[in-house]
Each structure stands twice: as C-alpha cells, then as structure tokens.
Design a protein around this motif. Structure first.
Motif, PDB file in Angstrom:
ATOM      1  N   SER A 184       0.732  -1.180   0.113  1.00  0.00           N
ATOM      2  CA  SER A 184      -0.115  -0.101   0.101  1.00  0.00           C
ATOM      3  C   SER A 184       0.901   1.088   0.025  1.00  0.00           C
ATOM      4  O   SER A 184       0.182   2.450  -0.420  1.00  0.00           O
ATOM      5  N   VAL A 185       2.124   1.187   0.452  1.00  0.00           N
ATOM      6  CA  VAL A 185       3.070   2.368   0.515  1.00  0.00           C
ATOM      7  C   VAL A 185       4.275   2.059  -0.480  1.00  0.00           C
ATOM      8  O   VAL A 185       5.134   2.798  -0.596  1.00  0.00           O
ATOM      9  N   GLY A 186       4.005   1.282  -1.448  1.00  0.00           N
ATOM     10  CA  GLY A 186       4.875   1.149  -2.618  1.00  0.00           C
ATOM     11  C   GLY A 186       6.347   0.543  -2.293  1.00  0.00           C
ATOM     12  O   GLY A 186       7.268   0.592  -2.937  1.00  0.00           O
ATOM     13  N   GLU A 187       6.096  -0.485  -1.340  1.00  0.00           N
ATOM     14  CA  GLU A 187       7.524  -1.005  -0.931  1.00  0.00           C
ATOM     15  C   GLU A 187       7.512  -2.371  -0.829  1.00  0.00           C
ATOM     16  O   GLU A 187       8.548  -2.940  -0.262  1.00  0.00           O
ATOM     17  N   THR A 188       6.845  -3.079  -1.695  1.00  0.00           N
ATOM     18  CA  THR A 188       7.174  -4.318  -2.182  1.00  0.00           C
ATOM     19  C   THR A 188       6.624  -4.450  -3.622  1.00  0.00           C
ATOM     20  O   THR A 188       5.985  -3.784  -4.266  1.00  0.00           O
ATOM     21  N   THR A 189       6.936  -5.728  -4.022  1.00  0.00           N
ATOM     22  CA  THR A 189       6.734  -5.869  -5.609  1.00  0.00           C
ATOM     23  C   THR A 189       5.475  -6.369  -5.934  1.00  0.00           C
ATOM     24  O   THR A 189       4.744  -6.904  -5.085  1.00  0.00           O
ATOM     25  N   ASP A 190       4.922  -6.323  -7.220  1.00  0.00           N
ATOM     26  CA  ASP A 190       3.608  -6.688  -7.713  1.00  0.00           C
ATOM     27  C   ASP A 190       3.660  -8.334  -7.643  1.00  0.00           C
ATOM     28  O   ASP A 190       2.534  -8.760  -7.346  1.00  0.00           O
ATOM     29  N   GLU A 191       4.733  -8.865  -7.872  1.00  0.00           N
ATOM     30  CA  GLU A 191       4.858 -10.561  -7.740  1.00  0.00           C
ATOM     31  C   GLU A 191       4.624 -10.829  -6.054  1.00  0.00           C
ATOM     32  O   GLU A 191       3.735 -11.940  -5.751  1.00  0.00           O
ATOM     33  N   ASN A 192       5.115 -10.261  -5.121  1.00  0.00           N
ATOM     34  CA  ASN A 192       4.908 -10.472  -3.968  1.00  0.00           C
ATOM     35  C   ASN A 192       3.366 -10.351  -3.399  1.00  0.00           C
ATOM     36  O   ASN A 192       2.867 -11.078  -2.830  1.00  0.00           O
ATOM     37  N   PHE A 193       2.819  -9.185  -3.832  1.00  0.00           N
ATOM     38  CA  PHE A 193       1.608  -8.955  -3.563  1.00  0.00           C
ATOM     39  C   PHE A 193       0.726 -10.130  -4.361  1.00  0.00           C
ATOM     40  O   PHE A 193      -0.301 -10.453  -3.529  1.00  0.00           O
ATOM     41  N   ALA A 194       0.996 -10.280  -5.609  1.00  0.00           N
ATOM     42  CA  ALA A 194       0.111 -11.349  -6.116  1.00  0.00           C
ATOM     43  C   ALA A 194       0.061 -12.753  -5.494  1.00  0.00           C
ATOM     44  O   ALA A 194      -0.936 -13.439  -5.359  1.00  0.00           O
ATOM     45  N   GLU A 195       1.262 -13.156  -5.073  1.00  0.00           N
ATOM     46  CA  GLU A 195       1.607 -14.272  -4.058  1.00  0.00           C
ATOM     47  C   GLU A 195       0.416 -14.358  -2.618  1.00  0.00           C
ATOM     48  O   GLU A 195      -0.240 -15.307  -2.585  1.00  0.00           O
ATOM     49  N   ALA A 196       0.400 -13.144  -2.194  1.00  0.00           N
ATOM     50  CA  ALA A 196      -0.538 -12.931  -1.069  1.00  0.00           C
ATOM     51  C   ALA A 196      -1.907 -12.961  -1.370  1.00  0.00           C
ATOM     52  O   ALA A 196      -2.628 -13.525  -0.464  1.00  0.00           O
ATOM     53  N   ILE A 197      -2.192 -12.206  -2.408  1.00  0.00           N
ATOM     54  CA  ILE A 197      -3.561 -12.373  -2.859  1.00  0.00           C
ATOM     55  C   ILE A 197      -3.869 -13.728  -3.240  1.00  0.00           C
ATOM     56  O   ILE A 197      -5.090 -14.216  -2.909  1.00  0.00           O
ATOM     57  N   SER A 198      -3.098 -14.498  -3.769  1.00  0.00           N
ATOM     58  CA  SER A 198      -3.348 -15.997  -4.310  1.00  0.00           C
ATOM     59  C   SER A 198      -3.905 -16.660  -2.811  1.00  0.00           C
ATOM     60  O   SER A 198      -4.524 -17.455  -2.610  1.00  0.00           O
ATOM     61  N   SER A 199      -2.996 -16.568  -1.854  1.00  0.00           N
ATOM     62  CA  SER A 199      -3.058 -17.163  -0.764  1.00  0.00           C
ATOM     63  C   SER A 199      -4.484 -16.847   0.083  1.00  0.00           C
ATOM     64  O   SER A 199      -5.261 -17.478   0.756  1.00  0.00           O
ATOM     65  N   MET A 200      -4.536 -15.423   0.049  1.00  0.00           N
ATOM     66  CA  MET A 200      -5.991 -14.986   0.857  1.00  0.00           C
ATOM     67  C   MET A 200      -7.189 -15.421  -0.061  1.00  0.00           C
ATOM     68  O   MET A 200      -8.384 -15.218   0.760  1.00  0.00           O
ATOM     69  N   THR A 201      -7.110 -15.550  -1.182  1.00  0.00           N
ATOM     70  CA  THR A 201      -8.600 -16.111  -1.966  1.00  0.00           C
ATOM     71  C   THR A 201      -8.590 -17.445  -2.083  1.00  0.00           C
ATOM     72  O   THR A 201      -9.433 -17.951  -2.943  1.00  0.00           O
ATOM     73  N   THR A 202      -7.651 -18.347  -1.418  1.00  0.00           N
ATOM     74  CA  THR A 202      -7.659 -19.814  -1.807  1.00  0.00           C
ATOM     75  C   THR A 202      -8.497 -20.259  -0.480  1.00  0.00           C
ATOM     76  O   THR A 202      -8.166 -20.027   0.530  1.00  0.00           O
ATOM     77  N   LEU A 203      -9.784 -20.935  -0.876  1.00  0.00           N
ATOM     78  CA  LEU A 203     -10.303 -21.429   0.259  1.00  0.00           C
ATOM     79  C   LEU A 203      -9.965 -22.612   1.100  1.00  0.00           C
ATOM     80  O   LEU A 203      -9.075 -23.206   0.585  1.00  0.00           O
ATOM     81  N   ASN A 204     -10.075 -22.503   2.311  1.00  0.00           N
ATOM     82  CA  ASN A 204      -9.644 -23.629   3.265  1.00  0.00           C
ATOM     83  C   ASN A 204     -10.435 -24.829   3.059  1.00  0.00           C
ATOM     84  O   ASN A 204     -10.189 -25.795   3.622  1.00  0.00           O
ATOM     85  N   LYS A 205     -11.289 -24.745   2.530  1.00  0.00           N
ATOM     86  CA  LYS A 205     -12.317 -25.915   2.010  1.00  0.00           C
ATOM     87  C   LYS A 205     -11.383 -27.215   1.647  1.00  0.00           C
ATOM     88  O   LYS A 205     -11.791 -28.228   2.091  1.00  0.00           O
ATOM     89  N   TYR A 206     -10.496 -27.159   0.594  1.00  0.00           N
ATOM     90  CA  TYR A 206      -9.823 -28.210  -0.028  1.00  0.00           C
ATOM     91  C   TYR A 206      -8.937 -28.710   0.893  1.00  0.00           C
ATOM     92  O   TYR A 206      -8.651 -30.048   0.889  1.00  0.00           O
TER      93      TYR A 206
END
Length: 340
Positions: A184-206
């Motif tokens: 949010s303050v421009g201090e990490t990369t798009d790739e790192n953020f994308a990895e965090a998004i992937s984790s947060m949008t993965t259901l614990n269902k599986y």
C-alpha cells in the motif's frame, strides 16, 4: 490513490480488536447454560456450534472488516474467503451465507457491486447458498459474511484439544499482513503482492476436506491474532509448543519487509499480549514480526498425533495444498511457545 479514495493502514484482520482487550470483554458476559450449545464463545473457538439432532449440528460464524487492497472485486473475494474459513476449521460444510455491508453514501455504488461480485463468486465456489444480507451507510467500506454450516456432532474439530506428542502442520504461508501493508506504500513488488492475494483467496475448503479424513486432535484457522496468538489458544495449561523457525513458510518478500520495519499495528498488539508466553531462542526480529503478524484469510493450523502426520501431509500435498510441519506439542516448559 485507489478506488476507495486512500491508502489502507488498518484493513483486513489487522483491524480486529486485540486478543487482550477482547478476552476481557468476553469474560464479563453471562455464560449460556444449554445442552444444545456444543461450542460457545467461552472457549475462544472459531465458531459457535448448536446441536439440532443426534446427527446434525449447526455451525454459526460471521466475519467482516475494512479493505486492505485497492481492487473492490479482490476485496470481496478476500473477505468472503476469510469469513467462510471458520466453518472449514471446525471440519464442517458451508450451507449458506449472508452479506454484511457498510458503505459510504457518497461513494460510487458500482464499487459496492464489484465487492459483492467478488464475494458471490467465492460463495459459489464453496457450493453454498447466498440467501440475503444487510447493509448500512458508514464512513468507510466494510464487507464480510454471516455464515451457516453443518457438521455431525461427533466430528467437530475444536481449537483447544492439542495432545502432548502432536505434530503441528500449517497449510498457508504467513506474512500477508506485512505484504499488504508494504504494498500500500509502494515498498514491495507486484509479484509478492500477487502471491499474498492468491493465498488470501484460496478457500480452506480443500485442506479441510482432507483433514476430516484423519484423526486430527485440534484445528484452527490463522487470522487476526497471528500464528502465535492462535497457537496459544490451542494449547492446554500443561503444554508447550516447540516451533522451528526455518520450517515456517513465509510469503515471498515478507521477511525483507519485516527487516525494514514495514510491520503492522495488529502485530504489535499481538506481541504485547503474548510477550510473557513466548520465548524466541532464535535472534531474528523479522521472524518474530512474521509470527505475530495478523493474517487475513490465513491457513489452517492442525495438531495431529505423530503417527498420522506424514500421511496427512502427503494427502494435503496431493491436492496441491501447502502442508508444512512447523513444530510439535510437548509437556509444559518455561513458556507456552518456544521458537528455535
């Protein structure tokens, strides 16, 4: 500037009231004395469970928070994934969900449409029913779900039944709070953020669908109290958890962000509450911050007898779920949690 009109300093599970203040409030409430209530708020578990019959119990939970990302659609997906997680942590199946919405009157209503679209897609993925909701005007957008699930009364996974000798397994990497704050303050990369998004949008269902097939002692999901906060709730009075810091999975870039002191307010609340319960034998401030970091839509933390641990890890990995052995439960030592 983002679509919500600003930066997010305290969004997601980082916005939750700290465990110290919350426990004081809950301890002052009257207890419910009813045989139908199988799990209530007195146990600090993931959700409430009410027995309906000998074969069916109802799981009830809700979760909502302000956003920590600038994309409304992604915010909806993250918040919904997080809200559904408590049912999966208890080994249940999600039946239905209702939207909880707070939204500024002056903000573009199409932004809310995108939030709800993201949430509804997650509910569909969970094969649950979206049955309504409630909305109010508020100064900042907030979103989440009230969720109903079902489970057999004999199969409930609680968060406070660890046994000495158990192995501890984690199904998602930690550090999403630090990464979203840094991004949010421009201090990490798009790739790192994308990895965090992937984790947060993965259901614990599986992961949950695998876990319920095994003789698991205890299970919880790792959210606002961080890895160490939720682990401390799992341990009995005469138990200690030994963790190996090098075995704990971390989102790419989160360690470096923690080294640069790009940490969260929620993480500091967690540290203050747990200070006398945790002993770090490793001299690494960044690792400490990662373990206190509030996780939004974090993974499942599982306590399983040692003889079943390898098979559980193998089966989780077979369905593309992270399964990291991070420690073990032993008899009480000098602290509740010791990290080497």
């Amino acid at each position: 500037m983002n679509e919500f009109g600003g930066l997010f300093i305290c969004g997601g599970c980082n916005a939750k009231i700290g465990p110290g203040n919350l426990s004081k409030l809950l301890n002052g409430l009257p207890q419910t004395n009813d045989d139908r209530l199988l799990v209530g708020f007195d146990s600090t578990d993931d959700a409430g469970v009410i027995k309906l019959s000998d074969d069916v119990a109802l799981i009830q939970t809700l979760d909502f928070f302000p956003t920590m990302v600038s994309d409304p659609y992604l915010f909806g997906k993250i918040a919904a994934t997080n809200a559904l997680s408590d049912v999966y942590a208890m080994g249940g199946k999600v039946l239905s969900a209702m939207n909880i919405v707070c939204f500024p009157e002056e903000m573009d209503i199409n932004i809310l449409g995108e939030i709800l679209r993201g949430g509804s897609e997650v509910i569909q993925e969970a094969k649950a029913l979206l049955v309504g909701g409630h909305s109010i005007h508020d100064s900042t957008p907030k979103y989440g779900l009230s969720v109903t699930g079902t489970i057999h009364p004999d199969n409930i996974l609680t968060n406070n039944n660890c046994q000495v000798g158990d192995i501890l397994i984690l199904t998602k990497a930690i550090g999403v709070g630090i990464i979203t704050t840094a991004y949010s303050v421009g201090e990490t990369t798009d790739e790192n953020f994308a990895e965090a998004i992937s984790s947060m949008t993965t259901l614990n269902k599986y992961a949950s669908e695998v876990i319920v097939k095994h003789k698991v002692s205890s299970c919880t999901d790792v959210t606002g109290f961080g890895l160490l906060g939720h682990l401390s709730e799992m341990l009995g009075e005469n138990q200690t958890a030994y963790l190996t810091s090098r075995d704990i999975p971390v989102i790419s870039g989160a360690y470096e962000c923690a080294q640069e002191l790009l940490v969260t307010a929620g993480g500091q609340r967690n540290r203050n509450f747990l200070n006398d319960k945790v002993l770090f034998k490793c001299d690494d401030f960044a690792i400490e911050e990662l373990m206190f970091d509030p996780q939004t839509s974090g993974g499942l933390l599982i306590s399983v007898p040692a003889e079943y641990a390898k098979k559980l890890v193998d089966e989780l990995q077979q369905v593309d779920q992270l399964a990291s052995v991070i420690g073990k439960v032993v008899e009480l030592d000098t602290h509740k949690i010791i990290i080497e």
